[in-house]
Design an enzyme around this catalytic site. Structure first.
Site: not given
Ligand code: AMP
Length: 278
Positions: A37, A150, A153, A186
């Site tokens: 994030h 994602d 997504q 997460s």
């Molecule tokens: P989330 O909180 O899991 O919904 O993720 C929020 C944003 O952070 C989304 O755009 C995810 O694709 C991105 N994200 C989550 N994990 C990673 C990661 N390991 N590397 C890069 N972006 C991430």
């Protein structure tokens, strides 16, 4: 760093900023923040003048009630991480604030939400599309940042922006991994220390699949991945090869088609996803 919990108050703040000509960057998240994030926050800080991070565990994108109930919530440490990063504002609404009425709206992204994650998580991308559209209306970002972790997504959000003409530029961030290769997530916080170590087999199996794709049949590559995971106690949900641009699922490897391997697997009851460009 300012923290907003109400739509009206952040809208007022954003209107003031935009009237002053400030370029706004939005990083939508569900909290339990990690370096994945923060890498998006850093991009936004670099490219815009006001970075807003939203933290909202969006109930309408969960098809599994246990997954929603057990989704990690670590607001205090999230705030500390964001403060340290230099983020300007956090939007942390309650579910009632976001959805005062039951949501009847559905979004259909066609084939894009029937495959891969969409196939195994019915309704997921409709929920994602709705919350992101709401966040775009509330925060009015010039640029929105989404991670390639994602992968599907990201495509869905691009389609949302195109179909609804949101004046938003979409910027992607590469996958941030733990030193052993496990994609940061997460949901990793739900794993025991031992399971967390074991889960790096997902990354190993993707590397292995990528290496073997040019010589072996896709089905054999899939069987190998399944075995690698099984040996470590994980259950493969899917491994697919897809066209990088359209996300159309491919039946065979073709060196002329830029493609991506996408995987979902269960470590116990925790569902993890990852992908790798081929
Ligand atoms: P989330 O909180 O899991 O919904 O993720 C929020 C944003 O952070 C989304 O755009 C995810 O694709 C991105 N994200 C989550 N994990 C990673 C990661 N390991 N590397 C890069 N972006 C991430």
């Amino acid at each position: 760093m300012q923290i907003f919990r109400e739509i009206a108050s952040i809208q007022k703040f954003i209107i003031e900023q935009k009237t002053a000509g400030i370029k706004v960057g939005l990083v939508p998240t569900m909290g339990a923040l990690h370096q994945g994030h923060i890498s998006l926050v850093e991009k936004s800080l670099h490219q815009t003048s006001l970075t807003v991070v939203s933290i909202f565990v969006n109930p309408i994108q969960f098809n599994n009630p246990t997954d929603l109930r057990k989704y990690p919530q670590t607001f205090e440490s999230d705030v500390a991480l964001l403060e340290a990063s230099g983020c300007h504002a956090v939007f942390k609404p309650s579910a009632d604030e976001m959805y005062p009425f039951p949501v009847q709206l559905k979004m259909d992204f066609g084939e894009l939400d029937k495959i891969l994650e969409g196939k195994f998580r019915p309704g997921h991308f409709s929920g994602v599309g709705i919350v992101v559209a709401k966040l775009f209306n509330i925060i009015r970002p010039d640029v929105a940042y989404f991670g390639q972790k994602d992968y599907q997504q990201f495509r869905v959000i691009q389609k949302l922006i195109d179909d609804l003409s949101f004046p938003v530029e979409l910027v992607g961030g590469e996958i941030i991994r733990e030193p052993d290769g496990l994609a940061m997530s997460s949901r990793n916080k739900r794993l025991s220390a031992e399971a967390r170590k074991t889960a790096s087999v997902i990354f190993q199996s993707l590397l292995n699949a990528k290496k073997n794709l040019p010589e072996k049949k896709l089905e054999d590559v899939r069987i190998e991945v399944e075995k690698m995971l099984q040996q470590k106690g994980l259950r493969l949900e899917y491994l697919e090869l897809a066209d990088r641009r359209t996300l159309a699922v491919l039946q065979h490897f073709d060196a002329n088609i830029p493609s991506v391997l996408l995987i979902a697997a269960y470590m116990g009851e925790v569902r993890l996803i990852d992908n790798m460009l081929v």
